[in-house]
Design a protein around this motif. Sequence first.
Motif, PDB file in Angstrom:
ATOM      1  N   GLY A 119      22.806  42.547  46.012  1.00 60.03           N
ATOM      2  CA  GLY A 119      23.071  41.117  46.085  1.00 60.03           C
ATOM      3  C   GLY A 119      22.721  40.382  44.806  1.00 60.03           C
ATOM      4  N   TRP A 120      21.734  40.882  44.061  1.00 55.25           N
ATOM      5  CA  TRP A 120      21.309  40.220  42.821  1.00 55.25           C
ATOM      6  C   TRP A 120      22.401  40.173  41.761  1.00 55.25           C
ATOM      7  CZ3 TRP A 120      21.305  43.156  38.313  1.00 55.25           C
ATOM      8  CH2 TRP A 120      21.387  44.544  38.470  1.00 55.25           C
ATOM      9  N   ILE A 121      23.393  41.090  41.877  1.00 58.96           N
ATOM     10  CA  ILE A 121      24.440  41.140  40.849  1.00 58.96           C
ATOM     11  C   ILE A 121      25.272  39.860  40.838  1.00 58.96           C
ATOM     12  CG2 ILE A 121      26.585  42.354  40.215  1.00 58.96           C
ATOM     13  CD1 ILE A 121      25.204  44.960  40.865  1.00 58.96           C
ATOM     14  N   ASP A 122      25.360  39.157  41.962  1.00 56.61           N
ATOM     15  CA  ASP A 122      26.131  37.909  42.002  1.00 56.61           C
ATOM     16  C   ASP A 122      25.528  36.837  41.102  1.00 56.61           C
ATOM     17  OD1 ASP A 122      27.934  38.963  43.818  1.00 56.61           O
ATOM     18  OD2 ASP A 122      26.774  38.317  45.555  1.00 56.61           O
ATOM     19  N   ASP A 143      10.427  44.237  19.768  1.00 52.85           N
ATOM     20  CA  ASP A 143       9.358  43.384  20.305  1.00 52.85           C
ATOM     21  C   ASP A 143       9.864  42.863  21.647  1.00 52.85           C
ATOM     22  OD1 ASP A 143       7.564  41.383  20.997  1.00 52.85           O
ATOM     23  OD2 ASP A 143       7.272  40.718  18.921  1.00 52.85           O
ATOM     24  N   ARG A 144       9.531  43.571  22.712  1.00 52.37           N
ATOM     25  CA  ARG A 144      10.115  43.269  24.020  1.00 52.37           C
ATOM     26  C   ARG A 144       9.679  41.908  24.550  1.00 52.37           C
ATOM     27  NH1 ARG A 144      11.128  48.920  27.139  1.00 52.37           N
ATOM     28  NH2 ARG A 144      11.593  50.154  25.282  1.00 52.37           N
ATOM     29  N   ASP A 154      14.941  46.016  34.605  1.00 50.94           N
ATOM     30  CA  ASP A 154      13.771  45.206  34.964  1.00 50.94           C
ATOM     31  C   ASP A 154      14.226  43.959  35.733  1.00 50.94           C
ATOM     32  OD1 ASP A 154      11.568  43.483  35.039  1.00 50.94           O
ATOM     33  OD2 ASP A 154      10.905  44.005  33.014  1.00 50.94           O
ATOM     34  N   PRO A 155      13.767  43.767  36.963  1.00 51.32           N
ATOM     35  CA  PRO A 155      14.204  42.616  37.760  1.00 51.32           C
ATOM     36  C   PRO A 155      13.956  41.271  37.084  1.00 51.32           C
ATOM     37  CG  PRO A 155      13.043  44.196  39.137  1.00 51.32           C
ATOM     38  CD  PRO A 155      12.860  44.650  37.720  1.00 51.32           C
ATOM     39  N   HIS A 169      19.281  39.764  35.078  1.00 51.24           N
ATOM     40  CA  HIS A 169      20.353  38.774  35.177  1.00 51.24           C
ATOM     41  C   HIS A 169      20.769  38.262  33.804  1.00 51.24           C
ATOM     42  CE1 HIS A 169      16.708  36.449  34.782  1.00 51.24           C
ATOM     43  NE2 HIS A 169      17.382  35.310  34.670  1.00 51.24           N
ATOM     44  N   ARG A 170      20.019  38.653  32.745  1.00 51.84           N
ATOM     45  CA  ARG A 170      20.306  38.170  31.399  1.00 51.84           C
ATOM     46  C   ARG A 170      20.722  39.275  30.415  1.00 51.84           C
ATOM     47  NH1 ARG A 170      21.056  33.541  32.711  1.00 51.84           N
ATOM     48  NH2 ARG A 170      19.587  31.809  32.466  1.00 51.84           N
ATOM     49  N   ILE A 171      20.485  40.527  30.750  1.00 51.40           N
ATOM     50  CA  ILE A 171      20.881  41.618  29.855  1.00 51.40           C
ATOM     51  C   ILE A 171      21.378  42.783  30.701  1.00 51.40           C
ATOM     52  CG2 ILE A 171      18.471  42.433  29.697  1.00 51.40           C
ATOM     53  CD1 ILE A 171      19.199  43.473  26.853  1.00 51.40           C
TER      54      ILE A 171
END
Length: 874
Positions: free
Chosen positions: A498-501, A529-530, A572-573, A577-579
């Motif tokens: 569901g997070w993919i939406d 540099d994470r 990584d949760p 959603h950003r990478i």
Amino acid sequence: MKAIRRFTVRPLLPEPLRPLSDLSRNLRWSWHAETRDLFQSVDPERWALCDGDPVRLLGSVRPARLAELAEDRRFLRRLAAAADDLHDYRTGDRWYQEQPASAGLPAAIAYFSPEFGVTAALPQYSGGLGILAGDHLKAASDLGVPLIGVGLLYRHGYFRQTLSREGWQQEHYPVLDPNELPVTLLREDDGAPARVSLALPGGKRLHARVWLAQVGRVPLLMLDSDVEENDLGERGVTDRLYGGGSEHRLLQEMLLGIGGVRAVRTYCRLTGHARPEVFHTNEGHAGFLGLERIAELADEGLDFDAALEAVRAGTVFTTHTPVPAGIDRFDRALVARHFGPDAELPRMDVDRILRLGMETYPGGEPNLFNMAVMGLRLAQRANGVSLLHGHVSREMFSGLWPGFDPDEVPITSVTNGVHAPTWVAPEVLRLGARQIGAERAEDALSVGGSERWDAVADIPDQDIWELRRDLREQLVVEVRERLRASWRQRGAGTAELGWIDGVLDPDVLTIGFARRVPSYKRLTLMLRDRDRLKDLLLHPERPIQIVVAGKAHPADDGGKRLVQELVRFTDDPRVRHRIVFLPDYGMAMAQKLYPGCDIWLNNPLRPLEACGTSGMKAALNGCLNLSVLDGWWDEWFQPDFGWAIPTADGAGTDPDHRDDVEAAALYDLLEQRITPRFYERGQAGLPDRWIEMVRRTLGLLGPKVLAGRMVREYVERLYTPAAHAHRTMAPDTARELARWKQQVRASWHAVRVDHVETSVATTTAELGTALALRVRVGLGDLTPDDVEVQAVSGRVDEEDRITDASTVPLKPTGGPDLEGRWVYEGPLSLDRTGPFGYTVRILPSHRLLASGAELGLVEVPSEEAAEGAGVLLR
């Protein structure tokens, strides 16, 4: 239950729909929007299921739908218009045909490459080399250049990439049935499939069929060894791209080069196509084509040396690698076993073949056969693929021309370009068509011409920004679909996804990074540099989002570890959603990715990127580049078009420290310059400065990065001179040149500079002064007609090396004396201030040499001869 035999069952098209078959078999549909729209209207749902492949579409559409379309007058009018348009495109005059007869253009050019990326429906490519080759064919077609492409048809292509649950790359090799691809068999007049064959050690033969892919006006011949006449081992020669061990690769390259020439001869015989005057070797993989052409001329009565001169005259070699490790090299004993009386080219001296690939330079490996070295020795003209790469190539191969400075090594450069009609999003094309008309917009993409691109200046800011947002939104939809499919392949259930939406946001600055994954491209530099990267991704006001894709070679575990490292970060949760990492990077994905990104990131180790054309494709869609100054970006970077990542590439720089410094520079650019510019708004609520950079990227950079520009350069600077040289090299001329070279090489030991005198005795002189040079030289058995004596002058560095040399020929004024010495004289103008130096040298000279460095022979003064010559002026 497994079938024991496979057939391809094709529908019988109703007579009114027969032109659909011709349209589907000409790959112009892959870059011609109107033809694709026509096929989509046949069955929109099935078109999507077939991934936009007309051949698959026509093989699966319901007969009832075909019957319906055969009665649809509106569809038939569109079909007739598309068929007429293709006919006009294939037969009408284009740029090439409009050139004056006095230009002496080649009648035809054969272009050999181990891979071709024409369309995702013909998956015969692994990366940049193949995509470049496909763009070369398409641009040649648009320009009317009479090119014949030559490659191999791999039954498994390269590989399909998926990820394990742990993020490890997995490879899959689906079988490709040529009968389901947009290719047709080349057939003899009696209908039998055309064949070529090679002799193998032990009396065996390697047979291959020839498949024809029609790329607009350009035929692409593809050899396939999976035929019944071959034993199991030989059937597998064309199994997969860049697969197998050394002997497997050697057989592939022999089939490509030697079999490819035989396929071209067969094609020209069967179709009446003009025989090529020029042969272009795209990288060393096809280098054996020169041996086959030498053997052809030997059958016509030329000896090896004369045939070599004739072949070299009409051959162009392009190198794509900036590192020796990227070159194919084979054990000399393996090569020797596959040539000679008991194998291929039986009448050719094996030692002569082996010498062509010998690494005869310091550090060379005497027991290896180097395909790039052979390519350079078999071609009179050679080039790198960007200005910087040309310089790198001259340095890398300078050992083949001992005594010459790298700048004089006869390797030029033609900077790559990309085929805009393939890579520009339809929405971008429609915006251009609205501004200048559909026909002019199409010409701007295929032919070029800056005056057509100037119209970008008149497009309203609002239209540009709405276009960019629309393309970004399309990418978000595409990424979510691909990411969901990838996670299902990794074993995730629907309830977990569901997070993919919520992945990506169409209003967030979007960065793209997609390419092959060798270590020098530094896939994971962004992870250096994470914490800093996470701050950029999650910034409350100016966030960024990143879409990453790329394949590691199946045998490259180091590259696979880089992929896994990045995938684990993207899992990584907190940041997923950003990478995102999208597996199975290929043409279909790329055509969505380039337009939808705002920034295209490229951070290789400089200068290891030969060209790097992905950034060009992005730029044509209004995407700005953020890159290390390498490849094409080193040549054309301006602050108007994007940003340059500073490099820490000093000779003593520790690799870890270098990566830290360059990653920090990348973060600084994103934090301080890029994200503020994207998110700042002017009075109209638009990012005015960002839009202006998009406009300048399209209007000023666009015309430069076109494959049409690239192919015109090849025609004017390489193909046409090669054709002229080919025509000049008649059999008697080739014999004359070969004899002359033998004589010069045999006599060169006696060539020397005995004494140099100058009219200025001091070490200072005024600007504009002309020195009188007098040089005594010994030529042994040679005469002044065989050599050129030159004065070489220019500024000098701290070690007295001439750094910006210019040359002036000196003229013989007397001799030979009793000792066989000649006197040469001439003026030397002091046209630059500061430390200035000169020397003299002797080079071989002949009207048929393309370069004075061609033989790799040069004689300069000894220290004794130079004494008192006034070598340095200050």
